[in-house]
Write a protein that holds these residues in place. Structure first.
Motif, PDB file in Angstrom:
ATOM      1  N   MET A  29     -91.712  83.975  34.947  1.00  0.00           N
ATOM      2  CA  MET A  29     -90.606  83.937  35.907  1.00  0.00           C
ATOM      3  C   MET A  29     -89.980  85.317  36.045  1.00  0.00           C
ATOM      4  O   MET A  29     -89.701  85.965  35.046  1.00  0.00           O
ATOM      5  N   GLN A  30     -89.793  85.756  37.293  1.00  0.00           N
ATOM      6  CA  GLN A  30     -89.204  87.064  37.530  1.00  0.00           C
ATOM      7  C   GLN A  30     -87.680  86.998  37.410  1.00  0.00           C
ATOM      8  O   GLN A  30     -87.056  85.975  37.691  1.00  0.00           O
ATOM      9  N   THR A  31     -87.090  88.107  37.000  1.00  0.00           N
ATOM     10  CA  THR A  31     -85.639  88.186  36.860  1.00  0.00           C
ATOM     11  C   THR A  31     -84.990  88.333  38.229  1.00  0.00           C
ATOM     12  O   THR A  31     -85.406  89.162  39.032  1.00  0.00           O
ATOM     13  N   LEU A  32     -83.972  87.510  38.486  1.00  0.00           N
ATOM     14  CA  LEU A  32     -83.266  87.586  39.759  1.00  0.00           C
ATOM     15  C   LEU A  32     -82.131  88.590  39.665  1.00  0.00           C
ATOM     16  O   LEU A  32     -81.413  88.650  38.666  1.00  0.00           O
ATOM     17  N   THR A  33     -81.969  89.406  40.705  1.00  0.00           N
ATOM     18  CA  THR A  33     -80.866  90.357  40.781  1.00  0.00           C
ATOM     19  C   THR A  33     -80.167  90.187  42.118  1.00  0.00           C
ATOM     20  O   THR A  33     -80.629  89.444  42.999  1.00  0.00           O
ATOM     21  N   LYS A  34     -79.064  90.894  42.316  1.00  0.00           N
ATOM     22  CA  LYS A  34     -78.327  90.816  43.570  1.00  0.00           C
ATOM     23  C   LYS A  34     -79.118  91.376  44.742  1.00  0.00           C
ATOM     24  O   LYS A  34     -78.808  91.097  45.899  1.00  0.00           O
ATOM     25  N   GLU A  86     -87.100  75.328  45.959  1.00  0.00           N
ATOM     26  CA  GLU A  86     -86.195  76.295  45.345  1.00  0.00           C
ATOM     27  C   GLU A  86     -86.698  76.743  43.979  1.00  0.00           C
ATOM     28  O   GLU A  86     -86.608  77.925  43.622  1.00  0.00           O
ATOM     29  N   ALA A  87     -87.255  75.814  43.209  1.00  0.00           N
ATOM     30  CA  ALA A  87     -87.767  76.161  41.876  1.00  0.00           C
ATOM     31  C   ALA A  87     -88.910  77.160  41.977  1.00  0.00           C
ATOM     32  O   ALA A  87     -88.966  78.146  41.220  1.00  0.00           O
ATOM     33  N   TYR A  88     -89.835  76.938  42.915  1.00  0.00           N
ATOM     34  CA  TYR A  88     -90.974  77.848  43.068  1.00  0.00           C
ATOM     35  C   TYR A  88     -90.519  79.215  43.580  1.00  0.00           C
ATOM     36  O   TYR A  88     -91.020  80.250  43.144  1.00  0.00           O
ATOM     37  N   LEU A  89     -89.589  79.225  44.511  1.00  0.00           N
ATOM     38  CA  LEU A  89     -89.102  80.501  45.042  1.00  0.00           C
ATOM     39  C   LEU A  89     -88.383  81.313  43.969  1.00  0.00           C
ATOM     40  O   LEU A  89     -88.592  82.522  43.834  1.00  0.00           O
ATOM     41  N   ASP A 100     -90.591  83.013  41.555  1.00  0.00           N
ATOM     42  CA  ASP A 100     -91.251  84.212  42.077  1.00  0.00           C
ATOM     43  C   ASP A 100     -90.267  85.327  42.424  1.00  0.00           C
ATOM     44  O   ASP A 100     -90.627  86.281  43.097  1.00  0.00           O
ATOM     45  N   GLY A 101     -89.029  85.199  41.988  1.00  0.00           N
ATOM     46  CA  GLY A 101     -88.092  86.306  42.126  1.00  0.00           C
ATOM     47  C   GLY A 101     -87.180  86.265  43.329  1.00  0.00           C
ATOM     48  O   GLY A 101     -86.533  87.271  43.651  1.00  0.00           O
TER      49      GLY A 101
END
Length: 230
Positions: free
Chosen positions: A1-6, A25-28, A31-32
């Motif tokens: 799982m990619q880290t989400l940022t602003k 939403e879970a799949y998106l 993928d970040g």
């Protein structure tokens, strides 16, 4: 799982089936992508205006306001990429026949991985198109300098003609309606749609003077499009 940022791309998922919405939403997110969601058309437009997403994943069959109406409203003023989702063949026929301005479409049932791949592909394509310099064959458009050249020859364009050419070049091969082109070239104007015909007649003449005969095509009953084979 990619880290989400602003700065992670924000995807607005518009879907009225809770299980499908949660899955997408879970799949998106995996993928970040950041996500917002809406389960009806009116809420979708409210969120679109508030969140300003990078892409909209839009189901056609929605309560309160259909996906077609949502897309039409978005396209009135915005070029935000939209991927339509449909489960009915007649909806797909309408989507393709009306040239409403969707960037892509997927048909249910589908793999969530396929949808994520489509989202990535559309974002890549639209990000390339929003660069300041557009190149389509022998046509080069510098949006910052407001200069257009065909095979190295500078086109002597009025501001309205330049904006029309730029808009068509950002949507190559797609039929654009007169109302859409009017908004692109003369925003907030009270001009009639036939004014677009006049500007595009002059633009076609100037393109043809450089040898680009047939590049700008009239689409009967719809509007105009710019071909790529020049």
């Amino acid at each position: 799982m990619q880290t989400l940022t602003k700065t992670s791309p924000l995807i607005l998922v518009v879907e009225d089936e809770p299980e499908m919405l949660e899955l997408m939403e879970a799949y998106l997110r995996r993928d970040g992508f950041r996500t917002e969601h809406a389960m009806d058309g009116e809420r979708a437009l409210d969120l679109f205006r508030a969140a300003q997403p990078d892409l909209v994943l839009l189901d056609i069959q929605l309560p309160r306001l259909s996906g077609f109406d949502v897309l039409k409203t978005i396209r009135h003023k915005h070029l935000t990429p939209v991927i339509m989702v449909t489960a009915r063949a007649e909806d797909l026929d309408k989507l393709l026949g009306l040239e409403l301005g969707a960037d892509d479409y997927v048909v249910k049932p589908f793999s969530p991985r396929e949808v994520v791949a489509r989202v990535k592909a559309v974002l890549r394509r639209t990000q390339q198109q929003t660069q300041s310099v557009i190149r389509l064959g022998l046509l080069e458009i510098d949006s910052n300098a407001m200069v257009a050249r065909m095979d190295g020859l500078r086109l002597d364009l009025t501001p309205a003609e330049f904006r029309l050419l730029e808009y068509l070049a950002r949507h190559p091969g797609r039929a654009c309606s007169r109302a859409e082109l009017l908004e692109a070239s003369l925003p907030n104007s009270d001009a009639l749609e036939r004014v677009v015909d006049t500007h595009l007649k002059n633009l076609r003449r100037k393109l043809e003077q450089t040898g680009a005969v047939g590049m700008l095509e009239t689409v009967r009953g719809v509007g105009y499009r710019l071909w790529l084979d020049h």
